[in-house]
Design an enzyme around this catalytic site. Structure first.
Site, PDB file in Angstrom:
ATOM      1  N   HIS A 156     -72.375  19.745  -2.646  1.00  0.00           N
ATOM      2  CA  HIS A 156     -71.634  18.676  -3.355  1.00  0.00           C
ATOM      3  C   HIS A 156     -70.119  18.878  -3.235  1.00  0.00           C
ATOM      4  O   HIS A 156     -69.366  18.461  -4.116  1.00  0.00           O
ATOM      5  CB  HIS A 156     -72.019  18.614  -4.840  1.00  0.00           C
ATOM      6  CG  HIS A 156     -73.491  18.598  -5.081  1.00  0.00           C
ATOM      7  ND1 HIS A 156     -74.229  17.439  -5.165  1.00  0.00           N
ATOM      8  CD2 HIS A 156     -74.381  19.619  -5.218  1.00  0.00           C
ATOM      9  CE1 HIS A 156     -75.518  17.744  -5.372  1.00  0.00           C
ATOM     10  NE2 HIS A 156     -75.626  19.059  -5.405  1.00  0.00           N
ATOM     11  N   SER A 277     -45.415  12.810  12.409  1.00  0.00           N
ATOM     12  CA  SER A 277     -45.277  11.488  11.806  1.00  0.00           C
ATOM     13  C   SER A 277     -43.969  10.879  12.287  1.00  0.00           C
ATOM     14  O   SER A 277     -42.998  11.589  12.509  1.00  0.00           O
ATOM     15  CB  SER A 277     -45.276  11.629  10.281  1.00  0.00           C
ATOM     16  OG  SER A 277     -44.597  10.549   9.686  1.00  0.00           O
ATOM     17  N   LYS A 283     -44.396  16.492   8.679  1.00  0.00           N
ATOM     18  CA  LYS A 283     -45.841  16.341   8.837  1.00  0.00           C
ATOM     19  C   LYS A 283     -46.398  16.961  10.113  1.00  0.00           C
ATOM     20  O   LYS A 283     -45.793  16.922  11.174  1.00  0.00           O
ATOM     21  CB  LYS A 283     -46.228  14.850   8.846  1.00  0.00           C
ATOM     22  CG  LYS A 283     -46.001  14.107   7.563  1.00  0.00           C
ATOM     23  CD  LYS A 283     -46.987  14.414   6.453  1.00  0.00           C
ATOM     24  CE  LYS A 283     -48.437  14.310   6.819  1.00  0.00           C
ATOM     25  NZ  LYS A 283     -49.002  13.008   6.541  1.00  0.00           N
ATOM     26  N   GLU A 290     -59.596  13.667  13.303  1.00  0.00           N
ATOM     27  CA  GLU A 290     -59.710  12.324  12.698  1.00  0.00           C
ATOM     28  C   GLU A 290     -60.237  11.318  13.720  1.00  0.00           C
ATOM     29  O   GLU A 290     -61.117  10.503  13.427  1.00  0.00           O
ATOM     30  CB  GLU A 290     -58.345  11.854  12.183  1.00  0.00           C
ATOM     31  CG  GLU A 290     -57.863  12.601  10.946  1.00  0.00           C
ATOM     32  CD  GLU A 290     -56.425  12.249  10.612  1.00  0.00           C
ATOM     33  OE1 GLU A 290     -56.140  11.062  10.358  1.00  0.00           O
ATOM     34  OE2 GLU A 290     -55.583  13.152  10.608  1.00  0.00           O
TER      35      GLU A 290
END
Ligand code: ARG
Length: 466
Positions: A156, A277, A283, A290
């Site tokens: 979980h 970024s 970043k 992804e």
């Protein structure tokens, strides 16, 4: 009226139809399989005295020249030729004359495309297996360095029990091994020759299907021509195999995304496989995992797409089937680049073992060990032990300490049957190493698993192992 099938027509096909109907701009990827299929077919026709030796000779020469024209980029792919089969045959006839017109004896584009696409797909089942093994070897390299590194095992997405990082990676090795088995079994099941089925019903010509099957490397000849010309199970299977493999890749990617966040800090992806970024200078984004996650969705789409194309087709060949190729090509391309880049990302990432171990000190990961202790050492039934442990956890929460670090006196207060040796059981590393059941996380068991996967790769590809 330049179409091969124009005999019964009195008007020329519209250019809109040409554009709509054509597959040549994507099925040209099958040129090698198409040429090999034609050479095998012509060789058989000659052996059966349907072609002369001279005709066969000029057909083979012509096809080889076409292959060379395609590979050098000289070949002119024309929408008006509809598909690669007609494009190549037309060029052959232009090159060698009448012998070219005999090549299609006892053959239809229906069995021709079934041969080409099936062989292309079969080869890809095998090359993807190779690529998965390469990825597995890289995962093994990382895993073998971390059989003692503690990481919170989760259910979980909540801290559950301490495991080691190699054990976590070994779970993915198990998934990828299953993927390999799926690709290999698809190869075995579908390695059947459609050639000689012609349009749907077979052919009256005296063909030797066994011979062409053997020349093309198929294991056997298909049983029913009506089925064979419209069977696209091999394409569906590779789409399902890739979908399942991408699902595994996507699960690992999801973990890499989480692990590379500040909140986890378990790994750092190398600069080579991270992006920045355009506005936030600080970043470092995990675009690779992804995108792997995202591309998985597109592959599922191709599987659903082809299942839907096939679902209501009456026997046998229908033009709908031409929609089978682009999704498969796209899924295979995606599988190939995904396996390669995931391998590189894993190879170059930094594992922050210290942070993994630090994270284990939160969440009372050894609570089950206290319950197991009460069962084993104090002969308390598990349900009662579970309750007593819950009290100990509540005490830890109240004191703001993890159960693995709680002072013994508090445990004694909760249940006086508990002895001081309990502290050893609550130590996180002890907890991990206590799980020695087969397939468990204990370092000895994890090492067995890694050896199992190492041997699995070594059987066929020892060169991949360092
Ligand atoms: N381009 C077609 C395909 O990919 C080849 C088979 C065409 N057969 C036919 N009867 N029109 O499916």
């Amino acid at each position: 009226m330049d179409k091969m099938w124009s005999g019964r027509f009195s008007k020329t096909a519209s250019s809109l139809l040409d554009e709509f109907n054509a597959s040549i701009m994507f099925d040209r990827r099958l040129y090698q399989e198409d040429i090999e299929g034609s050479i095998a077919h012509a060789t058989m026709l000659q052996k059966q005295n349907i072609l002369t030796a001279e005709e066969l000779d000029s057909i083979i020469k012509g096809l080889k020249q076409i292959q060379q024209e395609i590979e050098s980029g000289e070949f002119e792919w024309k929408i008006s030729d509809e598909d690669l089969h007609m494009g190549i045959e037309k060029r052959l006839t232009a090159l060698i004359g009448d012998a070219g017109k005999k090549l299609h004896t006892a053959r239809s584009r229906n069995d021709q495309v079934a041969v080409d696409f099936r062989r292309w797909t079969l080869k890809k089942n095998l090359s993807i297996v190779e690529a998965i093994k390469k990825l597995m070897s890289e995962i093994l390299v990382v895993a073998e360095q971390h059989t003692e590194t503690l990481i919170p095992g989760m259910t979980h997405l909540q801290h559950a029990q301490p495991i080691n990082f190699a054990f976590h990676l070994s779970a993915y090795l198990a998934m990828f091994k299953r993927d390999i088995e799926r690709f290999e079994s698809s190869y075995e099941r579908n390695n059947i020759s459609p050639l000689g089925c012609a349009a749907l019903a077979g052919t009256p010509h005296n063909v030797d299907r066994e011979m062409t099957a053997e020349l093309l490397g198929f294991g056997s000849v298909s049983t029913n021509c009506l089925d064979t010309v419209s069977d696209r199970d091999f394409a569906l299977e590779i789409l399902f195999n890739i979908s399942t493999m991408m699902m595994h890749i996507s699960r690992l990617s999801e973990e890499l995304v989480m692990w590379s966040s500040y909140e986890f800090g378990f790994v750092e992806l190398s600069d080579e496989y991270s992006t920045g970024s355009s506005i936030m200078p600080q970043k470092k984004n995990p675009d690779v995992p992804e995108l792997l996650r995202g591309k998985t969705g597109r592959v599922y789409g191709s599987l659903m797409g082809l299942l839907t194309v096939m679902k209501a087709l009456p026997l046998a060949y229908n033009k709908d089937t031409q929609e089978d190729k682009e999704g498969v090509f796209d899924a295979v391309d995606t599988a190939e680049i995904s396996l390669e880049i995931l391998k590189e990302a894993i190879k170059t990432m930094t594992v922050k073992a210290h942070n993994m171990e630090k994270a284990c000190a939160i969440g009372h990961l050894s609570a089950t060990d206290l319950a197991d202790y009460l069962v084993e050492k104090c002969a308390i039934p598990f349900r009662e032990a579970h309750f007593i442990t819950g009290r100990a956890v509540a005490k830890g929460e109240e004191l703001g300490v993890d159960l693995s670090k709680i002072e013994f006196k508090y445990l004694k207060e909760i249940d006086e049957r508990i002895d001081e040796d309990v502290m050893e059981y609550l130590a996180l590393r002890h907890s991990m190493n206590a799980r020695t059941s087969q397939g468990g996380t204990a370092t000895v068991r994890t090492k067995e698993q890694l050896n199992y996967f190492r041997e699995f790769i070594a059987k066929t590809n020892p060169e991949l192992l360092v």
